[in-house]
Enzyme design. Structure first.
Site, short mmCIF file in Angstrom:
data_model
loop_
_atom_site.label_atom_id
_atom_site.label_comp_id
_atom_site.label_asym_id
_atom_site.label_seq_id
_atom_site.Cartn_x
_atom_site.Cartn_y
_atom_site.Cartn_z
N LYS A 134 46.49 31.80 48.96
CA LYS A 134 47.65 32.70 48.95
C LYS A 134 47.24 34.11 49.39
O LYS A 134 47.90 34.73 50.24
CB LYS A 134 48.25 32.75 47.53
N ASN A 135 46.17 34.63 48.81
CA ASN A 135 45.82 36.04 49.06
C ASN A 135 45.18 36.27 50.43
O ASN A 135 45.02 37.41 50.85
CB ASN A 135 44.91 36.57 47.94
N CYS B 271 52.97 46.09 36.69
CA CYS B 271 53.24 44.68 36.43
C CYS B 271 52.49 44.29 35.17
O CYS B 271 51.83 45.12 34.54
CB CYS B 271 52.86 43.80 37.61
N ARG C 232 48.72 49.32 38.44
CA ARG C 232 48.55 48.94 39.84
C ARG C 232 49.08 49.98 40.85
O ARG C 232 50.04 49.73 41.58
CB ARG C 232 49.17 47.57 40.07
N ASP D 294 40.73 37.32 38.98
CA ASP D 294 41.76 36.28 39.07
C ASP D 294 41.33 34.96 38.42
O ASP D 294 42.12 34.02 38.38
CB ASP D 294 42.14 36.03 40.54
N ARG E 175 54.29 31.07 41.68
CA ARG E 175 54.05 32.13 42.67
C ARG E 175 52.77 31.87 43.46
O ARG E 175 52.67 32.27 44.61
CB ARG E 175 53.90 33.49 41.97
N1 EPU Z 1 43.69 50.68 42.76
C1 EPU Z 1 43.91 52.04 42.74
N2 EPU Z 1 44.65 52.60 43.75
C2 EPU Z 1 45.14 51.86 44.78
C3 EPU Z 1 44.90 50.48 44.81
C4 EPU Z 1 44.16 49.92 43.77
O1 EPU Z 1 43.48 52.74 41.83
O2 EPU Z 1 45.79 52.44 45.66
C5 EPU Z 1 42.89 50.06 41.68
C6 EPU Z 1 43.69 49.04 40.89
O3 EPU Z 1 44.42 49.64 39.85
C7 EPU Z 1 42.60 48.12 40.38
C8 EPU Z 1 41.58 48.13 41.52
O4 EPU Z 1 41.87 49.28 42.30
O5 EPU Z 1 42.00 48.67 39.25
C9 EPU Z 1 41.60 46.93 42.41
O6 EPU Z 1 42.92 46.63 42.81
P1 EPU Z 1 43.23 46.05 44.27
O7 EPU Z 1 43.99 47.07 45.04
O8 EPU Z 1 41.99 45.51 44.88
O9 EPU Z 1 44.22 44.86 43.94
P2 EPU Z 1 45.36 44.34 44.90
O10 EPU Z 1 44.92 44.52 46.29
O11 EPU Z 1 46.65 44.91 44.48
C10 EPU Z 1 44.48 41.89 45.16
C11 EPU Z 1 45.02 40.54 44.86
C12 EPU Z 1 45.08 40.32 43.36
C13 EPU Z 1 43.67 40.49 42.78
C14 EPU Z 1 43.09 41.85 43.18
C15 EPU Z 1 41.65 42.06 42.73
C16 EPU Z 1 46.48 40.12 46.76
C17 EPU Z 1 47.86 39.98 47.28
N3 EPU Z 1 46.35 40.42 45.46
O12 EPU Z 1 45.39 42.81 44.55
O13 EPU Z 1 45.53 39.00 43.14
O14 EPU Z 1 43.69 40.37 41.39
O15 EPU Z 1 43.16 42.01 44.61
O16 EPU Z 1 40.84 41.07 43.28
O17 EPU Z 1 45.51 39.95 47.48
C18 EPU Z 1 46.58 37.26 41.95
O18 EPU Z 1 46.48 36.55 42.97
O19 EPU Z 1 46.92 36.80 40.83
C19 EPU Z 1 46.30 38.68 42.04
C20 EPU Z 1 46.73 39.56 41.12
#
Ligand code: EPU
Length: 417
Positions: free
Chosen positions: A22-23, A116, A121, A305, A397
């Site tokens: 998915k990701n 969420c 996030r 995850d 999802r």
């Molecule tokens: N963060 C910030 N600022 C930002 C973005 C992120 O402070 O602008 C922080 C977040 O709060 C967190 C850390 O950085 O503490 C990492 O978050 P990241 O941005 O890497 O997460 P994401 O890109 O929103 C993706 C996956 C998630 C997975 C995370 C971590 C997708 C669509 N989602 O989320 O997947 O947990 O990376 O590996 O790729 C899931 O599939 O259940 C899921 C939540």
């Protein structure tokens, strides 16, 4: 609203095929917006987040042709740059449309995702990175409103290595003027996969999968053909289910190279593992595994995850272990539900101290997010008696037919509509 009825039924045994990730699929679908000709993607998983992403592409004006797990997207007739709240609130990954829309069409109007169940996030890195590329972004009525006549290459250093943040900036940089260098970038396998796609579309990218990624932008990109890689989190979820039920399973169509940290943990806990290029077998020999200390970290560390699923394994393992969540501040919602099933878990800040129990008991429980739901299903399969899991839509999802796959391994699991 669907519920799952799970009756603990001893060890899982048999073989299942793992779906596309998915990701990895979500950024690939968003990247379709960058191409002047259609993009064809195969091995797309049949999960709700993908349906949502395709609905969004359609809403923007893309023509979508979906045939089983293959999807063709033609972004030649896009007439809108707005990703509405109604869709974004159900799938935070929609933030991935911001970079491509802005880079290709000069403006984007993407709803802020909001918090969420697993934490606040924020998306400040996505916004700051695009600003560094010369875009104007402001928040208005809950939306990120972005404008740029042509993005320009820049140096951007992430404060925290964000996965979708890195993907968003890579996609934007692929159509920007000049070279972009991303430092402290995320290194998840999904980043390397997106780089392969963008390269096939005509971009030049170096270092994807390391902490420094260089992208040389192009005036235009074309479509391409792309196969989504196997889902490492679905793979880890089935390994956890086999370990918790003291079972023996073989997973096909997967890639063990993405899961080395997780496989090493499982081996150290006394389980027998073997793997080849695209398969993994876990054999517990009918025994309880030993509890595993886990500390989540960006790739190649232990994935956040899989934290909930391995919490369920630890709740039934021999001995005590700590589980430390370092990525999301609120990703322990499953703990209270596992405790309702008899798990002995003490929460102290971002650390869970788990005392393994010989057994758990079935109970009515509530799913709170995607991966927490998977943890509850695993505990239910290994528990004595019956568990009902409410709010199964979280599970749908991100897992393609997980109830059918578990049933094919001997799990007693039924969906109640
Ligand atoms: N963060 C910030 N600022 C930002 C973005 C992120 O402070 O602008 C922080 C977040 O709060 C967190 C850390 O950085 O503490 C990492 O978050 P990241 O941005 O890497 O997460 P994401 O890109 O929103 C993706 C996956 C998630 C997975 C995370 C971590 C997708 C669509 N989602 O989320 O997947 O947990 O990376 O590996 O790729 C899931 O599939 O259940 C899921 C939540």
């Amino acid at each position: 609203m669907d519920r799952l009825l799970v009756t603990g039924n001893g060890p899982l045994a048999g073989e299942v095929a793992i779906a596309g990730a998915k990701n990895a699929a979500l950024p690939v679908l968003a990247a379709a917006l960058l191409g002047s000709t259609p993009l064809t993607v195969s091995n797309v998983p049949a999960v709700r987040d993908i349906d949502t992403a395709l609905r969004l592409l359609e809403l923007l004006g893309c023509r979508i042709d979906r045939d089983g797990s293959t999807v063709q997207i033609d972004a030649g007739s896009v007439h809108s740059v707005r990703a509405p709240y109604e869709l974004v609130k159900t799938m935070r990954g929609a933030i991935l449309f911001l970079g491509p829309l802005l880079a290709r069409f000069g403006s984007a109007d993407v709803s802020l995702p909001g918090g969420c169940a697993i934490g606040s996030r924020p998306v400040n890195e996505h916004i700051e990175g695009l600003r560094a590329m010369g875009a104007e972004l402001r928040i208005d009525s809950g939306y990120i409103k972005a404008k740029a006549s042509r993005l320009r290459g820049c140096h951007y250093a992430f404060d925290v290595p964000s996965v979708t943040g890195t993907e968003n900036l890579m996609m934007a940089a692929a159509l920007a003027d000049g070279e972009t260098v991303l430092e402290n970038a995320a290194m998840e396998p999904e980043i390397g996969d997106l780089a392969r796609l963008l390269t096939a579309m005509g971009a030049r990218i170096q270092g994807a999968g390391s902490s420094v990624v260089r992208i040389e932008g192009r005036p235009s990109l074309t479509g391409a053909r792309h196969r989504v890689p196997p889902d490492r989190i679905e793979t880890g979820t089935f390994l956890a289910a086999a370990a918790a039920t003291r079972g023996s399973v073989t997973l096909r169509n997967t890639d063990p190279s993405f899961l080395q940290h997780v496989l090493a943990k499982l081996q150290a806990s006394g389980l027998e593992l073997s793997w080849g290029e695209d398969w993994i077998t876990l054999d517990s020999g009918g025994r309880r595994c030993r509890a595993m200390h886990i500390s989540t970290a960006p790739y190649p560390g232990f994935p956040t995850d899989l934290q909930a699923q391995f919490m369920a394994v630890n709740a039934l393992a021999e001995g005590n272990a700590t589980v430390v969540e370092n990525i999301f501040e609120n990703r322990f919602m499953h703990v209270a539900e596992l405790k309702r099933m008899g798990a002995a878990i003490d929460l102290q800040g971002n650390t869970a101290i788990v005392q393994g129990r010989e057994g758990l008991q079935g109970a009515p429980v509530m799913a709170t997010d995607l991966r927490a739901s998977a943890g509850l299903v695993i505990a239910a399969l290994a528990a004595d008696g019956e568990t009902t899991i409410d709010r199964v839509y979280h599970l749908d999802r991100g897992y393609a037919g997980i109830d059918d796959k578990l049933a094919s391994l001997g799990g007693m699991i039924r969906r109640i509509h």
